[in-house]
Design a protein around this motif. Structure first.
Motif, PDB file in Angstrom:
ATOM      1  N   ASP A  95       0.814  -1.212   0.000  1.00  0.00           N
ATOM      2  CA  ASP A  95       0.000   0.000   0.000  1.00  0.00           C
ATOM      3  C   ASP A  95       0.850   1.265   0.000  1.00  0.00           C
ATOM      4  O   ASP A  95       0.458   2.288  -0.540  1.00  0.00           O
ATOM      5  CB  ASP A  95      -0.928   0.016   1.215  1.00  0.00           C
ATOM      6  CG  ASP A  95      -2.004  -1.057   1.130  1.00  0.00           C
ATOM      7  OD1 ASP A  95      -2.310  -1.487  -0.006  1.00  0.00           O
ATOM      8  OD2 ASP A  95      -2.521  -1.462   2.181  1.00  0.00           O
ATOM      9  N   SER A  96       2.027   1.191   0.623  1.00  0.00           N
ATOM     10  CA  SER A  96       2.879   2.369   0.703  1.00  0.00           C
ATOM     11  C   SER A  96       3.752   2.567  -0.532  1.00  0.00           C
ATOM     12  O   SER A  96       4.432   3.571  -0.658  1.00  0.00           O
ATOM     13  CB  SER A  96       3.759   2.290   1.952  1.00  0.00           C
ATOM     14  OG  SER A  96       4.570   1.141   1.895  1.00  0.00           O
ATOM     15  N   SER A 145       8.897   2.529  -1.725  1.00  0.00           N
ATOM     16  CA  SER A 145       8.953   2.721  -0.279  1.00  0.00           C
ATOM     17  C   SER A 145      10.189   2.106   0.359  1.00  0.00           C
ATOM     18  O   SER A 145      10.617   2.535   1.427  1.00  0.00           O
ATOM     19  CB  SER A 145       7.706   2.132   0.380  1.00  0.00           C
ATOM     20  OG  SER A 145       7.642   0.735   0.160  1.00  0.00           O
TER      21      SER A 145
END
Length: 179
Positions: free
Chosen positions: A118-119, A159
């Motif tokens: 998600d990041s 990320s």
């Protein structure tokens, strides 16, 4: 389209084999009234029951494969722009990571793997180094190059970049000859 047809055929095949094997088991065990006068040997009946049971179990497995959804792994990353949709394959991102890591001086062999979170992207780099350059500075340079290159080219946030130094390149040993 071919995958759908293959799944449909597998579904029909597994269902029919499953039904036939259940019928065979019911008839051979005597659960359904049926005359087995033509069969004199009980070993044949037991072997037929075992074969029918194995076919039934295989049909259950094939039935499950035909109706299950995909593994849920993403093979591409989808982005929406003002002009339409963009899909970038995970393989493309792995190749971009490979290209960026390979450019770093001191890196000899590289393998990359991508995980989508998600990041953003998590990129794992496995490398073999020459052994002539400081490993901490080398890994930091690989992380920076991969991070910046992938973000710049794809527009997808990165990320995390993990670097694993697997080994050193083995240089050929030259033996001096003394006479």
């Amino acid at each position: 389209m071919a995958k759908i047809l293959d799944r449909l055929l597998l579904f029909i095949y597994s269902l029919s084999i499953g039904i036939l094997s259940v019928i065979a088991i019911l008839l051979l065990t005597g659960a359904v009234p049926f005359s087995l006068e033509f069969v004199d040997d009980n070993r044949f009946v037991i072997a037929a029951i075992v074969v029918s049971a194995v076919l039934f179990l295989l049909s259950i497995r094939l039935f499950y494969i035909s109706v299950r959804q995909g593994r849920g792994t993403l093979h591409s990353i989808d982005q929406r722009t003002d002009y339409g949709d963009i899909q970038i394959s995970v393989e493309t991102i792995e190749n971009l990571s490979y290209k960026a890591a390979s450019r770093v001086r001191g890196i000899r062999e590289v393998k990359t793997r991508i995980r989508i979170t998600d990041s953003g992207l998590e990129i794992m780099v496995r490398a073999i180094v020459d052994g002539e350059t400081s490993i901490p500075s080398l890994t930091e340079e690989v992380q920076k190059q991969v991070h910046d290159h992938v973000e710049e080219i794809t527009g997808i946030p990165v990320s995390y970049v993990s670097v694993y130094i697997a080994n050193l390149v083995q240089s050929p040993v030259m033996k001096s000859r003394v006479e």
